[in-house]
Design a protein around this motif. Structure first.
Motif, PDB file in Angstrom:
ATOM      1  N   PRO A   1       0.854  -1.195  -0.173  1.00 49.04           N
ATOM      2  CA  PRO A   1      -0.223  -0.129  -0.293  1.00 49.04           C
ATOM      3  C   PRO A   1       0.789   0.764   0.108  1.00 49.04           C
ATOM      4  N   TYR A   2       2.154   1.160   0.291  1.00 49.57           N
ATOM      5  CA  TYR A   2       2.866   2.419   0.046  1.00 49.57           C
ATOM      6  C   TYR A   2       3.771   2.318  -0.784  1.00 49.57           C
ATOM      7  N   LEU A   3       4.353   3.727  -1.043  1.00 48.87           N
ATOM      8  CA  LEU A   3       5.687   3.799  -2.308  1.00 48.87           C
ATOM      9  C   LEU A   3       6.743   3.946  -1.266  1.00 48.87           C
ATOM     10  N   ILE A   4       8.179   3.108  -2.242  1.00 56.66           N
ATOM     11  CA  ILE A   4       8.695   3.317  -1.480  1.00 56.66           C
ATOM     12  C   ILE A   4       9.692   4.206  -2.853  1.00 56.66           C
ATOM     13  N   ASN A   5      11.532   4.626  -2.284  1.00 57.48           N
ATOM     14  CA  ASN A   5      12.237   4.641  -2.770  1.00 57.48           C
ATOM     15  C   ASN A   5      12.902   3.886  -4.158  1.00 57.48           C
ATOM     16  N   ALA A   6      13.018   4.109  -5.206  1.00 60.78           N
ATOM     17  CA  ALA A   6      13.302   2.649  -5.791  1.00 60.78           C
ATOM     18  C   ALA A   6      14.898   3.049  -6.444  1.00 60.78           C
ATOM     19  N   GLY A   7      15.596   4.364  -5.932  1.00 58.14           N
ATOM     20  CA  GLY A   7      17.038   4.404  -5.801  1.00 58.14           C
ATOM     21  C   GLY A   7      17.572   4.357  -6.893  1.00 58.14           C
ATOM     22  N   VAL A   8      16.435   5.844  -7.895  1.00 63.22           N
ATOM     23  CA  VAL A   8      16.889   6.334  -9.652  1.00 63.22           C
ATOM     24  C   VAL A   8      16.021   7.813  -9.035  1.00 63.22           C
ATOM     25  N   TYR A   9      17.184   8.652  -9.530  1.00 64.65           N
ATOM     26  CA  TYR A   9      16.689  10.235  -9.329  1.00 64.65           C
ATOM     27  C   TYR A   9      17.646  11.097 -10.104  1.00 64.65           C
ATOM     28  N   VAL A  10      16.282  12.270 -10.414  1.00 72.47           N
ATOM     29  CA  VAL A  10      17.426  13.231 -10.996  1.00 72.47           C
ATOM     30  C   VAL A  10      17.096  13.977 -10.716  1.00 72.47           C
ATOM     31  N   PHE A  11      18.408  15.260 -10.528  1.00 73.92           N
ATOM     32  CA  PHE A  11      18.983  15.876  -9.754  1.00 73.92           C
ATOM     33  C   PHE A  11      19.678  17.305 -10.544  1.00 73.92           C
ATOM     34  N   SER A  12      19.070  18.522 -10.634  1.00 74.27           N
ATOM     35  CA  SER A  12      19.415  19.810 -10.597  1.00 74.27           C
ATOM     36  C   SER A  12      21.072  20.202 -10.534  1.00 74.27           C
ATOM     37  N   PRO A  13      21.497  20.659 -10.367  1.00 78.64           N
ATOM     38  CA  PRO A  13      22.833  21.223 -11.141  1.00 78.64           C
ATOM     39  C   PRO A  13      23.539  21.637  -9.694  1.00 78.64           C
ATOM     40  N   ASP A  14      22.621  22.537  -9.012  1.00 81.44           N
ATOM     41  CA  ASP A  14      22.780  23.247  -7.292  1.00 81.44           C
ATOM     42  C   ASP A  14      22.502  22.014  -6.820  1.00 81.44           C
ATOM     43  N   PHE A  15      21.677  20.590  -6.960  1.00 81.07           N
ATOM     44  CA  PHE A  15      21.683  19.813  -5.568  1.00 81.07           C
ATOM     45  C   PHE A  15      23.158  19.213  -5.135  1.00 81.07           C
ATOM     46  N   THR A  16      23.757  19.484  -6.014  1.00 81.03           N
ATOM     47  CA  THR A  16      25.361  18.673  -5.262  1.00 81.03           C
ATOM     48  C   THR A  16      26.098  19.743  -3.504  1.00 81.03           C
ATOM     49  N   SER A  17      26.015  20.697  -3.913  1.00 77.31           N
ATOM     50  CA  SER A  17      26.427  21.216  -3.053  1.00 77.31           C
ATOM     51  C   SER A  17      26.014  21.757  -1.658  1.00 77.31           C
ATOM     52  N   ALA A  18      24.351  20.898  -2.408  1.00 77.45           N
ATOM     53  CA  ALA A  18      23.308  20.127  -0.868  1.00 77.45           C
ATOM     54  C   ALA A  18      23.541  19.235   0.035  1.00 77.45           C
ATOM     55  N   LEU A  19      24.731  18.263  -0.857  1.00 75.02           N
ATOM     56  CA  LEU A  19      25.214  16.939  -0.531  1.00 75.02           C
ATOM     57  C   LEU A  19      26.538  17.084   1.141  1.00 75.02           C
ATOM     58  N   PRO A  20      25.931  16.223   1.868  1.00 74.44           N
ATOM     59  CA  PRO A  20      27.385  16.296   2.557  1.00 74.44           C
ATOM     60  C   PRO A  20      28.576  15.220   2.124  1.00 74.44           C
TER      61      PRO A  20
END
Length: 238
Positions: free
Chosen positions: A168-187
């Motif tokens: 009944p629940y959706l899960i993170n499928a382990g596939v992503y799209v990231f915008s360029p600025d996302f990289t700097s938001a990562l730890p």
């Protein structure tokens, strides 16, 4: 008008302890899908290339040399660069470390976990991501529960048995799209799913793309998953 990503990161550094003995002498992405003669990462690279990706960065860790040797000798459909984590950085840190080697840092990019075997339109996911002006978009899957389910009425009578029903629940499928600025938001170290993603969700900058009806998706975590993948091979014509 948005532009679909042409670059991707594959996270392939996990130890795959639940897939032993298959992973005793190779990393999890190098485990072959039965009946195909091709390791998981080979299927991923073919899929990415078919979706317009020209460059991939593969983040290696456990038994990195085995994966690197295969990549050096295989007939690959796109350009591949490898990076090796000399010390564990966590999933978020590993993703950031690999993203630093992307050839076009000013452009969006895909990412996938190295144990995912799937087929769906990444271009449609990229369009979904752009329409929502998200910083990150994750694919969402609805896996089947591995046990039979029992239905009852309000009085407690059993009314039906359902074998392996959809969750009944959706899960993170382990596939992503990231915008360029996302990289700097990562730890630099740590897990982005516990830090970056929750923050982006609160800011309404994280989107979820449900996999289209009938799309194939399976995470290869255990030997049972390999058996099921082999059974599904013909049905889905992968």
């Amino acid at each position: 008008m948005h532009t679909s990503p042409t670059q991707a990161v594959i996270l392939a550094g996990g130890q795959g302890s639940r897939l032993r003995p298959y992973t005793d002498d190779r990393p999890k992405p190098m485990v072959e899908i039965p009946g195909t003669g091709t390791p998981i990462i080979g299927h991923q690279l073919s899929w990415l290339a078919a979706e317009g990706v020209t460059d991939a960065v593969v983040s290696c860790g456990h038994l990195a040399d085995v994966l690197q040797r295969w990549l050096e000798t295989a007939d690959l459909p796109l350009r591949v660069t490898t990076v090796v984590e000399r010390e564990p950085l966590g999933r978020g840190g590993g993703l950031k470390y690999a993203a630093a080697r992307l050839p076009r840092p000013e452009q969006p990019w895909y990412a996938t976990n190295g144990d995912i075997w799937t087929r769906f339109s990444l271009r449609e996911m990229a369009a979904f991501h752009a329409e929502r002006d998200a910083l990150a978009t994750l694919a969402l899957a609805r896996p089947r529960i591995p046990w039979g389910a029992v239905e009852t009425d309000t009085f407690g009578n059993v009314t039906d048995f359902i074998e392996a029903p959809p969750s009944p629940y959706l899960i993170n499928a382990g596939v992503y799209v990231f915008s360029p600025d996302f990289t700097s938001a990562l730890p630099d170290r740590g897990d982005h799913e516990r830090t970056t993603f929750p923050r982006l969700a609160r800011e309404r900058r994280l989107a979820g793309f449900p996999l289209p009806q009938g799309a194939y998706w399976r995470a290869i975590d255990t030997a049972k998953d390999l058996e099921r993948a082999a059974q599904e091979l013909a049905a889905y014509q992968l």
